[in-house]
Enzyme design. Sequence first.
Site, short mmCIF file in Angstrom:
data_model
loop_
_atom_site.label_atom_id
_atom_site.label_comp_id
_atom_site.label_asym_id
_atom_site.label_seq_id
_atom_site.Cartn_x
_atom_site.Cartn_y
_atom_site.Cartn_z
N LYS A 54 69.74 -66.55 41.29
CA LYS A 54 70.32 -66.78 42.62
C LYS A 54 70.80 -68.23 42.74
CE LYS A 54 67.59 -63.01 44.40
NZ LYS A 54 66.27 -62.56 44.84
N GLN A 98 61.09 -64.89 47.84
CA GLN A 98 61.08 -63.91 46.74
C GLN A 98 59.84 -63.03 46.83
OE1 GLN A 98 63.67 -63.55 44.43
NE2 GLN A 98 62.56 -61.68 43.93
N ASP A 121 68.29 -62.44 53.56
CA ASP A 121 67.85 -61.20 52.93
C ASP A 121 67.85 -60.05 53.94
OD1 ASP A 121 67.33 -60.78 50.29
OD2 ASP A 121 65.27 -61.54 50.32
#
Length: 292
Positions: A54, A98, A121
Amino acid sequence: MTAQLIDGKLIAQQVRDEVAAIVAKRTAAGKMKPTLATVLVGDRPDSAAYVASKGKACQELGMGSISEHLPADAAQEQVESLVRRLNADPTVSGILVQLPMPSHIDEERVLSLINIEKDVDGFSPLNIGRLAQKGREPLFVPCTPYGCIYLLEKSGVKIEGANAVVLGRSNIVGMPAALLLIGKNATVTVCHSRTKDIAGVVRQADILIAAIGKTEMVRGDWIKPGAAVIDVGINSVPDVTKKSGHRLVGDVNFNEAKEVAGFITPVPGGVGPMTIAMLMKNTLHAAEIQDR
Ligand code: NDP
């Protein structure tokens, strides 16, 4: 092969090029550089690799990236105070925590702390709640389901009025994918581990999104002729012909399904590349929200 292959790698590259062009324009105009902050707790090698990819994507697109790493024994309060600090940092456009985090961390509490305007997200309860409500728009759509819908639309698949079947109901893929399809006026059936006669349900699907993590479970004779098949699954199977000793396959038996479907995504090279591309799109969107 009768199905048209949906090339996720190509479509993801187009998304990345579009994002990079807008980022370059913003930077030239002296606007805030879209910047993604990632939070990694612990040392899972797969999570570390995802976070690194990322960060690399941010660099390739001219965006900023900040990578925060806490040890596996970090306390809940430490993780929460890091998220609060990133929320308050005006140079951070988007925050990505994450998952999974170590089991002693309450993930829901951490996710619910992320400022909705930085929730790239799309997993905070506020964003998911908005996705679920008629007439409300989430600020960010979770990246993998966003990528699935984007692939369908780019391929010219008609979603409105279609019978769509989603295999899997996870917070990350299945459930938001189903909500997105409902929002686009499909008639949606969600299957999970307790569903009876999954094959029979799948046979009704004009659109199938498979996200269960079961190696090639969906067989060719489950597929309605002409259906659009989006395979999210990533499963590793032994393969002695590969240097690594394994290869990746989806939740759908590609070789069988491609002879029946109208459209199909390969694994790898289908949904996978879209996830990071949509994350980049969301991070740019976060910077645009913060311009206001
Ligand atoms: P989860 O394990 O969180 O969820 C799996 C879902 O599948 C659950 O809803 C489960 O049902 C259902 N399920 C499991 N077994 C069966 C079965 N035999 N029949 C019917 N339903 C079943 O997985 P994720 O949603 O996180 O991921 C799904 C797949 O997608 C994985 O292969 C993962 O690697 C991949 N993935 C790919 C991404 C990408 O970028 N391409 C991103 C994220 C995930 P129940 O709820 O009843 O337990």
